[in-house]
Each structure stands twice: as structure tokens, then as C-alpha cells.
Motif scaffolding. Structure first.
Motif, PDB file in Angstrom:
ATOM      1  N   MET A   1       0.840  -1.191   0.000  1.00 33.83           N
ATOM      2  CA  MET A   1       0.000   0.000   0.000  1.00 33.83           C
ATOM      3  C   MET A   1       0.879   1.246   0.000  1.00 33.83           C
ATOM      4  SD  MET A   1      -2.906  -1.231   2.725  1.00 33.83           S
ATOM      5  CE  MET A   1      -3.826   0.290   2.613  1.00 33.83           C
ATOM      6  N   THR A   2       0.370   2.299  -0.605  1.00 34.58           N
ATOM      7  CA  THR A   2       1.146   3.522  -0.713  1.00 34.58           C
ATOM      8  C   THR A   2       0.888   4.421   0.490  1.00 34.58           C
ATOM      9  OG1 THR A   2      -0.619   4.590  -1.972  1.00 34.58           O
ATOM     10  CG2 THR A   2       1.073   3.423  -3.225  1.00 34.58           C
ATOM     11  N   GLY A   3       1.848   5.271   0.751  1.00 33.29           N
ATOM     12  CA  GLY A   3       1.707   6.209   1.855  1.00 33.29           C
ATOM     13  C   GLY A   3       2.936   7.097   1.940  1.00 33.29           C
ATOM     14  N   TYR A   4       2.777   8.211   2.628  1.00 36.00           N
ATOM     15  CA  TYR A   4       3.889   9.151   2.779  1.00 36.00           C
ATOM     16  C   TYR A   4       3.728   9.871   4.105  1.00 36.00           C
ATOM     17  CZ  TYR A   4       6.888  13.222   2.128  1.00 36.00           C
ATOM     18  OH  TYR A   4       7.841  14.187   2.301  1.00 36.00           O
ATOM     19  N   ALA A   5       4.862  10.075   4.784  1.00 36.00           N
ATOM     20  CA  ALA A   5       4.851  10.833   6.039  1.00 36.00           C
ATOM     21  C   ALA A   5       6.204  11.500   6.210  1.00 36.00           C
ATOM     22  CB  ALA A   5       4.539   9.924   7.224  1.00 36.00           C
ATOM     23  N   ALA A   6       6.199  12.699   6.762  1.00 38.26           N
ATOM     24  CA  ALA A   6       7.443  13.431   7.011  1.00 38.26           C
ATOM     25  C   ALA A   6       7.280  14.255   8.277  1.00 38.26           C
ATOM     26  CB  ALA A   6       7.800  14.326   5.827  1.00 38.26           C
ATOM     27  N   VAL A   7       8.271  14.187   9.135  1.00 31.54           N
ATOM     28  CA  VAL A   7       8.287  14.987  10.363  1.00 31.54           C
ATOM     29  C   VAL A   7       9.696  15.545  10.541  1.00 31.54           C
ATOM     30  CG1 VAL A   7       6.446  13.697  11.508  1.00 31.54           C
ATOM     31  CG2 VAL A   7       8.810  12.954  11.774  1.00 31.54           C
ATOM     32  N   GLN A   8       9.799  16.617  11.275  1.00 30.24           N
ATOM     33  CA  GLN A   8      11.112  17.181  11.567  1.00 30.24           C
ATOM     34  C   GLN A   8      11.058  17.938  12.875  1.00 30.24           C
ATOM     35  OE1 GLN A   8      12.106  19.804   8.319  1.00 30.24           O
ATOM     36  NE2 GLN A   8      10.887  21.483   9.125  1.00 30.24           N
ATOM     37  N   SER A   9      12.224  18.111  13.452  1.00 28.48           N
ATOM     38  CA  SER A   9      12.329  18.866  14.697  1.00 28.48           C
ATOM     39  C   SER A   9      13.664  19.583  14.694  1.00 28.48           C
ATOM     40  CB  SER A   9      12.228  17.945  15.918  1.00 28.48           C
ATOM     41  OG  SER A   9      13.390  17.139  16.022  1.00 28.48           O
ATOM     42  N   SER A  10      13.763  20.607  15.510  1.00 31.36           N
ATOM     43  CA  SER A  10      15.032  21.330  15.645  1.00 31.36           C
ATOM     44  C   SER A  10      15.365  21.448  17.115  1.00 31.36           C
ATOM     45  CB  SER A  10      14.936  22.725  15.014  1.00 31.36           C
ATOM     46  OG  SER A  10      13.931  23.474  15.662  1.00 31.36           O
ATOM     47  N   SER A  11      16.661  21.434  17.393  1.00 29.38           N
ATOM     48  CA  SER A  11      17.114  21.564  18.772  1.00 29.38           C
ATOM     49  C   SER A  11      18.372  22.409  18.794  1.00 29.38           C
ATOM     50  CB  SER A  11      17.396  20.190  19.388  1.00 29.38           C
ATOM     51  OG  SER A  11      18.395  19.520  18.644  1.00 29.38           O
ATOM     52  N   ALA A  12      18.590  23.079  19.891  1.00 34.15           N
ATOM     53  CA  ALA A  12      19.785  23.913  20.051  1.00 34.15           C
ATOM     54  C   ALA A  12      20.701  23.286  21.073  1.00 34.15           C
ATOM     55  CB  ALA A  12      19.384  25.330  20.490  1.00 34.15           C
ATOM     56  N   ASN A  13      21.934  23.049  20.693  1.00 41.74           N
ATOM     57  CA  ASN A  13      22.943  22.501  21.590  1.00 41.74           C
ATOM     58  C   ASN A  13      23.953  23.604  21.881  1.00 41.74           C
ATOM     59  OD1 ASN A  13      21.754  19.946  21.245  1.00 41.74           O
ATOM     60  ND2 ASN A  13      22.872  19.714  19.307  1.00 41.74           N
ATOM     61  N   GLN A  14      24.313  23.763  23.125  1.00 42.06           N
ATOM     62  CA  GLN A  14      25.220  24.836  23.508  1.00 42.06           C
ATOM     63  C   GLN A  14      26.385  24.260  24.284  1.00 42.06           C
ATOM     64  OE1 GLN A  14      24.194  28.051  26.454  1.00 42.06           O
ATOM     65  NE2 GLN A  14      24.055  29.256  24.567  1.00 42.06           N
ATOM     66  N   THR A  15      27.594  24.670  23.853  1.00 41.95           N
ATOM     67  CA  THR A  15      28.810  24.244  24.534  1.00 41.95           C
ATOM     68  C   THR A  15      29.510  25.471  25.085  1.00 41.95           C
ATOM     69  OG1 THR A  15      29.048  22.420  22.994  1.00 41.95           O
ATOM     70  CG2 THR A  15      30.985  23.023  24.260  1.00 41.95           C
ATOM     71  N   LEU A  16      29.860  25.439  26.343  1.00 43.18           N
ATOM     72  CA  LEU A  16      30.475  26.586  26.998  1.00 43.18           C
ATOM     73  C   LEU A  16      31.823  26.194  27.565  1.00 43.18           C
ATOM     74  CD1 LEU A  16      27.423  27.958  29.042  1.00 43.18           C
ATOM     75  CD2 LEU A  16      28.287  28.838  26.882  1.00 43.18           C
ATOM     76  N   ASP A  17      32.794  27.100  27.471  1.00 43.17           N
ATOM     77  CA  ASP A  17      34.016  26.961  28.248  1.00 43.17           C
ATOM     78  C   ASP A  17      34.388  28.341  28.759  1.00 43.17           C
ATOM     79  OD1 ASP A  17      35.342  28.349  26.240  1.00 43.17           O
ATOM     80  OD2 ASP A  17      35.953  26.515  25.201  1.00 43.17           O
ATOM     81  N   SER A  18      35.535  28.475  29.395  1.00 40.86           N
ATOM     82  CA  SER A  18      35.870  29.732  30.063  1.00 40.86           C
ATOM     83  C   SER A  18      36.071  30.878  29.084  1.00 40.86           C
ATOM     84  CB  SER A  18      37.133  29.543  30.909  1.00 40.86           C
ATOM     85  OG  SER A  18      38.208  29.125  30.061  1.00 40.86           O
ATOM     86  N   GLU A  19      36.454  30.566  27.808  1.00 37.42           N
ATOM     87  CA  GLU A  19      36.779  31.638  26.896  1.00 37.42           C
ATOM     88  C   GLU A  19      36.002  31.563  25.580  1.00 37.42           C
ATOM     89  OE1 GLU A  19      40.866  32.230  26.249  1.00 37.42           O
ATOM     90  OE2 GLU A  19      41.453  31.706  28.274  1.00 37.42           O
ATOM     91  N   ALA A  20      35.123  30.580  25.444  1.00 41.18           N
ATOM     92  CA  ALA A  20      34.425  30.432  24.170  1.00 41.18           C
ATOM     93  C   ALA A  20      33.001  29.982  24.402  1.00 41.18           C
ATOM     94  CB  ALA A  20      35.148  29.425  23.284  1.00 41.18           C
TER      95      ALA A  20
END
Length: 300
Positions: A1-20
Motif C-alpha cells: 500500500m502507498t503512503g507518505y509521512a514526514a516529520v522534523q524537529s530542531s534543537s539547540a545545543n550549547q557548549t560553553l568553556d571559560s573563553e568560548a
């Protein structure tokens, strides 16, 4: 049988150090396409970062899908917006050491630019992110949407198949009265031939022996062309198809078998046919059965 589906999501990742500070916006998309096939054929198009998730995705799909050529595509887009005040001294020292080593072997190599240093420093500070959990979550949602689309198509297929079985019942009903009519016509034909052979006047009655012989020939002819058994089996197969369609579930293979049996009975009707009307009924039946067969291959 035919069918179609699409989903998406976005996320923010943050990396911290003392100078950056490094912030990365990642967009993960899952797309599932399904087309008709008698068997389950899965194909995966995954980015290299998510290749390890293929076994989990395969297990997820095979648990819910039984038929169809299914393709799952996963897209991973990452846009890094970096705001670096300054690379750490340790990072700069490491880059300088690497540059000196390269120049000692390749004196003609160009010096690192500021952009090169910032890019290499940001890559060094960037930590890999595991998207497997999010991928499985999105895939489950996409699979749910796909199943809903296939279910809607299944409803349309059920309606079409029910219409075809109703048409087959009409054709079967048309075939039932043809046999007695054909037998009577053949009986009269035998009697006429006897009269011609014996040169009897038109209104003179045949001798009893000749009538008995004509009746015997007509009886043998009736047995040879009788399709009552085929009509009964066709009705039984149609009842079972309607029952399976109403019950739902995994019924593709059972419907395949019933369609084969229907085609066999329709062929027998054609082989026993001694009239144009019966031949037309047999041909019309086979056309409808073939239409059903094409769609049945799509049903799980």
C-alpha cells in the motif's frame, strides 16, 4: 500500500568553556515513503552520523509493516553560529605545534589564517551529539502518520473491492438461468436433426425411440455444460472475500489464494460455454477478478 509521512524537529545545543561559547542549531528530519509491493522491502538513506541507528529503525518498521516497498530518509542539518572571543592558549599552542610539524615536512605549505584558526578551534571545542533517541522518537511519529495514510487508502481499496465482488455476484446470477435454456435449445436441435434425417413431415411426431435418443443426448449435453458447481464455489469465495474485508487485519495472502480460485472457476465457465452469452460472462468475470488481483497485492 502507498503512503507518505514526514516529520522534523530542531534543537539547540550549547557548549560553553571559560573563553568560548559555541551554539549549534540542529534540524533532524525523517521521511517515510511506501509504494505497493507483495513483500516488505526496506531501504534506508541515513547520514553517516546516524548509520548506527539503522538496526533500531528496521526493527521499528518490521514490527508494524508487512508489505510494501518502504524507503526511510533521514536528514541532519546543522548550522553553527559561533561567537568566539578568543581560542584558548592551549588550543593555539596545539595548532602552532601542528603547523610547525607540517612546515618541517612541507616547507611550501601556507601559514594558517585567522579564519583557519577560528574554524579549527571551533571544531575542536565542538562536542558530538547523539541524535539516536530523537531519531527514534521522530521515526515513531512518522510511522504513525504513514500507517494512518495507509489506513485511509485501505478504506478506499475496501470500497472498490466490495464493488467488484458485487458485480461478480450479478454476473453469476446472470449465468444461472442460461444452462436450462441452453439445454432446451440443444434438445430441440436434436429433435429437428432427427426429423431431417428421417425425412418426416414438419408436423409429424417423432417415433418414441427417436425422442428418447434426443432426450438422452440433451441430458448428456446438460451434464457437460452444467456450471452449478462453479457458480456455487464462486459465491462461496465471494462470501469469504467480503468477510475478510470486513474483519480486516493481515489478509493479503488469504485474499491472493481466493483470487486464484475465483480465476480458476471463471476459466471453467468459459471452457464449458456453448453460447456467446456465457462466454461474455466468463470474460467479464475474469476482467473484474484481474482488477481485484491488482489491488489485493497492495493490501496487508
Amino acid at each position: 500500500m502507498t503512503g507518505y509521512a514526514a516529520v522534523q524537529s530542531s534543537s539547540a545545543n550549547q557548549t560553553l568553556d571559560s573563553e568560548a561559547t559555541l551554539e549549534t542549531n540542529t534540524r533532524l528530519g525523517v521521511e517515510i515513503r511506501s509504494v505497493n509491493s507483495r513483500f516488505l522491502d526496506l531501504s534506508f538513506r541515513l547520514p553517516d552520523e546516524l548509520r548506527q541507528a539503522e538496526p533500531m529503525l528496521r526493527e521499528l518498521l518490521t514490527a508494524k509493516l508487512k508489505r510494501g516497498k518502504v524507503e526511510i530518509r533521514v536528514a541532519l542539518d546543522s548550522n553553527a553560529a559561533s561567537s568566539l572571543k578568543a581560542p584558548s592558549p592551549m588550543t593555539l599552542q596545539r595548532l602552532g605545534s601542528i603547523e610547525d610539524t607540517i612546515k618541517s615536512w612541507l616547507p611550501q605549505a601556507g601559514a594558517l589564517s585567522v579564519a583557519d584558526v577560528l574554524r579549527l578551534a571551533s571544531n575542536e571545542d565542538k562536542k558530538p551529539h547523539d541524535h539516536s533517541e530523537e531519531l527514534i522518537k521522530l521515526s515513531k511519529k512518522a510511522l504513525k502518520d504513514l500507517l494512518s495514510a495507509r489506513q485511509r487508502e485501505g478504506g478506499r481499496l475496501k470500497l472498490m473491492l466490495t464493488e467488484r465482488t458485487a458485480q461478480l455476484r450479478v454476473l453469476s446470477a446472470q449465468a444461472v438461468p442460461l444452462v436450462p435454456l441452453l439445454v432446451e435449445q440443444q434438445k430441440n436441435r436434436f429433435l429437428e436433426r432427427w426429423k431431417e434425417a428421417m425425412n418426416l413431415p414438419e408436423k409429424q411426431v417423432l417415433p418414441e425411440v427417436a425422442q428418447d435418443r434426443a432426450l438422452a443426448e440433451a441430458t448428456a449435453f446438460a451434464i457437460r455444460i452444467d456450471v452449478a458447481e462453479e457458480i456455487t464455489r464462486i459465491a462461496s469465495h465471494l462470501d469469504e472475500i467480503d468477510r475478510l474485508l470486513e474483519a480486516g487485519g493481515e489478509l493479503g495472502k488469504r485474499l491472493d489464494f481466493l483470487i486464484q480460485e475465483l480465476h480458476r472457476e471463471a476459466n471453467t465457465l468459459g471452457s464449458k460455454s456453448t453460447s456467446l452469452e456465457m462466454t461474455h460472462i466468463s470474460v467479464d468475470m475474469k476482467v473484474l477478478i484481474e482488477q481485484i488481483r491488482e489491488q489485493v497485492q497492495n493490501i496487508e
